[in-house]
Design a protein around this motif. Structure first.
Motif, mmCIF file in Angstrom:
data_model
loop_
_atom_site.group_PDB
_atom_site.id
_atom_site.type_symbol
_atom_site.label_atom_id
_atom_site.label_comp_id
_atom_site.label_asym_id
_atom_site.label_seq_id
_atom_site.Cartn_x
_atom_site.Cartn_y
_atom_site.Cartn_z
ATOM 1 N N CYS A 1 45.777 43.320 42.186
ATOM 2 C CA CYS A 1 45.296 42.752 43.355
ATOM 3 C C CYS A 1 46.639 41.745 43.859
ATOM 4 O O CYS A 1 47.071 40.980 43.031
ATOM 5 N N PHE B 1 47.143 38.236 45.949
ATOM 6 C CA PHE B 1 46.562 37.166 46.542
ATOM 7 C C PHE B 1 47.726 35.936 46.519
ATOM 8 O O PHE B 1 48.733 36.077 46.102
ATOM 9 N N PRO B 2 47.345 34.894 47.486
ATOM 10 C CA PRO B 2 48.441 33.648 47.370
ATOM 11 C C PRO B 2 48.395 33.215 45.978
ATOM 12 O O PRO B 2 47.529 33.108 45.196
ATOM 13 N N ASN B 3 49.627 32.738 45.815
ATOM 14 C CA ASN B 3 49.973 32.073 44.389
ATOM 15 C C ASN B 3 49.116 31.210 44.229
ATOM 16 O O ASN B 3 48.749 30.622 42.898
ATOM 17 N N LEU C 1 45.988 30.478 44.655
ATOM 18 C CA LEU C 1 44.598 30.821 44.504
ATOM 19 C C LEU C 1 44.398 30.959 42.931
ATOM 20 O O LEU C 1 45.137 31.628 42.157
ATOM 21 N N TRP D 1 35.158 36.080 43.850
ATOM 22 C CA TRP D 1 35.236 36.452 45.270
ATOM 23 C C TRP D 1 35.314 37.859 45.480
ATOM 24 O O TRP D 1 34.525 38.303 46.123
ATOM 25 N N LEU D 2 36.363 38.687 44.806
ATOM 26 C CA LEU D 2 36.521 39.761 45.132
ATOM 27 C C LEU D 2 35.587 40.521 44.240
ATOM 28 O O LEU D 2 34.892 41.976 44.814
ATOM 29 N N GLU E 1 39.488 34.223 42.483
ATOM 30 C CA GLU E 1 39.696 35.380 42.985
ATOM 31 C C GLU E 1 38.881 36.613 42.541
ATOM 32 O O GLU E 1 38.286 37.335 43.247
ATOM 33 N N ASN E 2 38.680 36.657 41.311
ATOM 34 C CA ASN E 2 37.592 37.628 40.516
ATOM 35 C C ASN E 2 36.228 37.462 41.115
ATOM 36 O O ASN E 2 35.572 38.258 41.357
ATOM 37 N N PRO F 1 42.893 32.661 39.444
ATOM 38 C CA PRO F 1 42.330 33.873 39.239
ATOM 39 C C PRO F 1 40.933 33.871 38.956
ATOM 40 O O PRO F 1 40.653 35.023 39.418
ATOM 41 N N CYS G 1 41.590 46.244 41.948
ATOM 42 C CA CYS G 1 42.273 46.863 43.226
ATOM 43 C C CYS G 1 43.018 48.288 42.621
ATOM 44 O O CYS G 1 43.001 48.448 41.622
ATOM 45 N N SER H 1 42.473 44.505 38.084
ATOM 46 C CA SER H 1 42.470 43.398 38.962
ATOM 47 C C SER H 1 43.741 42.667 39.090
ATOM 48 O O SER H 1 44.277 41.950 39.682
#
Length: 892
Positions: free
Chosen positions: A263, A265-267, A269, A277-278, A274-275, A271, A282, A260
């Motif tokens: 991956c 992502f925008p800074n 966001l 949602w995704l 992120e996890n 974490p 990666c 993970s």
């Protein structure tokens, strides 16, 4: 005539113009120089002239009589200043410096040796070409590899509808497509168990053409036993009828790391967000970003999840089932632990499909043997799964012959001869370079490493060593490739035996065969690369040999002459070109693969300069914007810069062509070398190497000291020191050495230098003309002054100003009277002088007539005396004949 000695004056008065004829000059000059001329001799003898070998007269300025007469001495000095000093004068009077002469001799020796290397270089190139063609046989390997790759591309189809598959390997766009292609397309190519027949026509075309006949595909035999066959065709493991599958098919893949943290992502966001949602890691990978190249299929490292399909061990249904198990991770199997055929799948907890999202590359490989040509072919089908979701598919083949000696006898003999010539040339080049290194170290006063660095190492020595090194590496890689093929040959009997009678060690043996096939393929590719580099090194050696012939050296000389201009030009060219490349990368890179990276943009823009462009692709990006970039690129790069480049090269070519216009041709140089060799054999000349060796022995091998000496070398010195050296050769070599030294010091004037010299000459000439004009104006002023000066008694003055006080008629009559009187007086004197001259001529004629009469009288008297002498001689002859008749005959 004041200032001229009486002897010269009297000689000129007596002989008239004949004193200046060349025959008289030479006749005077042939007299001894040290004879003291007497008063009354000719004027040229008084000057003490000497005839030189060049045909010119040398004046002795030390003669006392010349120095006593200042005017004559000044005239002699003026003539000496205007005298042209030739190379012959320098050679005969002062000689040539030793360093100049030996530099010329060494240059000629090196030039001839370099020229003689040209046939050897051509032999090397021809022998290597024959050797490479007979070893590689690229046409045979192309036929095999092209057949395999085309069959996989065209015939491994899926998405079947009736008798036709509508998709091929290029339409594999997903993992599901891959498994369809693998199971329905690729496997059917390898496991062809029956003879194939042509398809029938569909009902839309009126039914099959076989209607009403006994032709029925279902009733036709599935195999045929042909004459000479041990088994009916198709034989198991045959591929395209002429090749044989060795061992089986190997499937491997390269996988990416899963994390993970990988991956992006925008800074801002969170974490955890992120996890959540995704919901998965990666798997970054650089494989398959763009259309892959063939060398990407030659990487055999980093591949895992290895699975095999063995036609010798499994039927087509069993192999199909294994592919299904690999696709669904054994999910459809009733008993996973006992009936799953995917070894990797069942080893996972829980079981999972063989291909997942971590997969970056799939390789399907097989080793094929073609007994028709005696070759192995490692065939790999590759699928690159990039992280954009696209799959790039392509096939690649690497082949090698089982033995290079199983060829026709004539071809084998030709190959052996070419190999011997090539190896001998490599040994000769290496020995020559080693000997040159030893010679340089011995002759140098520096340490060996400084001697090699400063005195030996040069561009052409680097080329020679590069040719030896690359040639040696080529031999080494060829041996390595043969050893790799021998390793595969060693396993082939065991593999054949295992194929005929499969046992438990079959899979382990197959793994060994694939491992050795990888080494064989890699070694063959490395050997081909080395063999590709070698002709480029030979090309440089050919250019070196061309430098020894002026007509052949025009190309290299042109590049040398244009090098300064080209260096400055390319600074501008590459800066402008790189700007266009960067702009194309930014403008087209996102839409066109050919501009997507810097290296591809560099190559595509370079092709565009020479007329190879894809306007359709450019137009799709935007008609007007693409046209604006394309027009600007063509105008600047092609119309301006490329034509300027050609102009620079052509300008230098014209200079070098003009310099080589008077040089000898290749054939003339060959004939000259043959003629010199014949002269040497006849003893008419000595070799230049022998001349150089004489000096080297004199200096005890200290070549550096010998080449720096400025001792004067004369013709007599060479004739006496060099054994059997003719005077003519010594004289010619000294003159040629002077000419070469003069050419090196002066160089060849460029067009710009000639223009500057002409301009300076014209400026000096203009100054002289200006001075002459000023003098002419001064003289004109003086003449005008004296013309206007009144001078009574002058005829012209009297004509214009002497009739003052008279009318025009009276002045005219007076002028006519005076003119007639003057003409009458002149005619009277002229007539008197003519009569006087006639009288002198008459006296001379009478004298000559009297002398002629006396000569005739003397001739008449001489004729009478001769007649009396002839009569007396006749009487003596008659008396002698009578005495012979009265003499008694000698006894028998």
């Amino acid at each position: 005539m004041a200032g001229i000695p009486h002897s010269m004056h009297s000689h000129a008065a007596h002989h008239g113009h004949t004193a200046s004829r060349p025959t008289d000059l030479f006749s005077f000059a042939e007299k001894e120089h040290d004879e003291e001329p007497e008063v009354g001799q000719t004027g040229l003898m008084a000057l003490g002239t000497t005839l030189l070998a060049s045909g010119e007269l040398e004046f002795d300025e030390d003669l006392t009589k010349v120095q006593q007469d200042e005017a004559l001495y000044s005239a002699v000095n003026t003539m000496k200043r205007h005298k042209t000093i030739t190379y012959d004068d320098i050679v005969l009077s002062r000689g040539v410096k030793q360093n100049v002469y030996l530099e010329y001799i060494k240059f000629e020796i090196d030039n001839e040796n370099t020229f003689l290397e040209l046939p050897l270089t051509v032999v090397v190139l021809v022998s290597f070409t024959i050797l490479a063609l007979n070893i590689l046989h690229q046409e045979q390997l192309y036929a095999i590899e092209e057949a395999f790759e085309r069959d996989i591309t065209e015939n491994a189809n899926f998405a079947w509808s009736g008798d036709f598959g509508h998709k091929g390997i290029d339409q594999v766009l997903s993992v599901a497509d891959f498994w369809s292609w693998m199971r329905l397309g690729f496997l059917s190519l390898l496991a062809r168990s029956q003879w194939l027949y042509s398809e029938t026509a569909p009902e839309a075309l009126g039914g099959p053409v076989t209607a009403g006949t006994s032709y029925n595909v279902s009733l036709l035999p599935a195999s045929w036993l042909f004459a000479g066959y041990e088994k009916p065709a198709p034989v198991a493991n045959d591929y395209l009828q002429y090749s044989k599958l060795v061992s089986g098919v190997r499937m491997r893949q390269a996988v990416s790391a899963a994390d993970s943290q990988l991956c992006i992502f925008p800074n801002s966001l969170d974490p955890q967000l992120e996890n959540g949602w995704l919901r998965k890691p990666c798997f970054p990978s650089e494989l398959g970003l763009l259309s892959p190249e063939l060398q990407e299929a030659e990487g055999f490292q980093g591949l895992e999840r290895e699975e095999f399909l063995f036609p010798d061990l499994s039927s087509i249904s069993e192999m199909t089932r294994k592919i299904l198990d690999m696709e669904d991770g054994c999910h459809s199997s009733s008993f996973v632990s006992s009936s799953c055929l995917c070894n990797w799948c069942q080893g996972q907890t829980p079981p999972q499909p063989w291909i997942d999202e971590r997969t970056a590359r799939i390789e399907i490989s097989m080793l094929l043997f073609n007994p028709q040509y005696g070759s192995y072919t490692y065939v790999s089908v590759n699928f690159m799964l990039n992280r954009g979701g696209h799959i790039h598919a392509f096939s690649h083949s690497l082949s090698a012959f089982v033995s290079p000696f199983q060829r026709p006898f004539w071809e084998l003999v030709l190959t052996v001869i070419a190999a011997l010539l090539w190896v001998a040339a490599l040994l000769y080049a290496s020995v020559a370079e080693i000997w040159e290194m030893i010679h340089t170290v011995r002759q140098s006063s520096n340490r060996f490493y400084r001697a090699l660095w400063q005195e030996y190492l040069g561009f052409w020595n680097f080329v020679d060593w590069a040719s030896v090194l690359v040639g040696t590496l080529t031999i080494g890689f060829w041996i390595q490739g043969r050893l790799a093929v021998a390793a595969v040959n060693e396993l082939l009997p065991s593999m054949i035996q295992a194929s005929l009678a499969p046992d438990a060690g079959y899979e382990a043996l197959a793994r060994s065969v694939f491992a050795r096939a990888e080494v064989m393929s890699k070694a063959k590719k490395d050997m081909e690369f080395q063999m590709m580099v070698y002709p480029l090194i030979i090309m440089l050696r050919i250019f070196r040999s061309f430098e020894a012939q002026p007509r052949l050296a025009i190309v290299t000389a042109t590049l040398k002459t244009a090098a300064p201009d080209l260096a400055h030009f390319f600074m501008i060219f590459w800066c402008v070109y790189f700007c266009f490349v960067v702009s194309s990368l930014l403008f087209f890179g996102q839409d066109l693969e050919s501009f997507s990276t810097l290296d591809r943009a560099l190559h595509t823009s370079f092709l565009a300069m020479f007329g190879d462009w894809d306007w359709v692709g450019l137009r799709d990006v935007g008609m007007m914007r693409s046209a604006a970039w394309f027009w600007l690129f063509m105008i600047v790069m092609v119309l301006f810069l490329l034509n300027m480049l050609l102009a620079i090269i052509m300008d230098a070519y014209q200079v070098e062509k003009f310099k080589a216009s008077d040089t000898t041709t290749l054939w003339q140089q060959i004939l000259d070398m043959i003629q010199r060799w014949r002269q040497y054999k006849r003893g008419e000349c000595v070799r230049l190497a022998d001349i150089f060796e004489v000096f080297r022995k004199e200096y005890k091998g200290k070549e550096k000291e010998m080449m720096s000496s400025e001792r004067a070398i004369s013709v007599e010195f060479l004739v006496t020191r060099v054994t059997r050296m003719p005077y003519k050769q010594a004289y010619k070599t000294l003159v040629d050495a002077l000419k070469r030294d003069e050419e090196l010091r002066n160089g060849f004037m460029s067009e710009e230098q000639v223009n500057k010299q002409v301009q300076s000459t014209l400026e000096a000439f203009a100054l002289k003309i200006k001075a002459v004009l000023e003098d002419v104006e001064f003289v004109a002023d003086q003449l005008d002054f004296w013309d206007r000066l009144q001078a009574p008694g002058d005829s012209e003055y009297d004509f214009y100003f002497g009739a003052e006080g008279h009318t025009p008629d009276e002045a005219s009559k007076l002028w006519i009277h005076n003119s007639i009187s003057s003409i009458s007086v002149e005619l009277q004197h002229l007539f008197a002088r003519g009569l006087q001259r006639i009288g002198v001529w008459q006296d001379e004629f009478e004298c000559e007539q009297s002398e002629l009469n006396e000569n005739l009288l003397e001739v008449h008297q001489a004729m009478l005396q001769l007649q009396d002498a002839v009569q007396n001689l006749q009487v003596i002859v008659d008396s002698m004949d009578g005495n012979k008749e009265e003499a008694p005959n000698p006894p028998g």
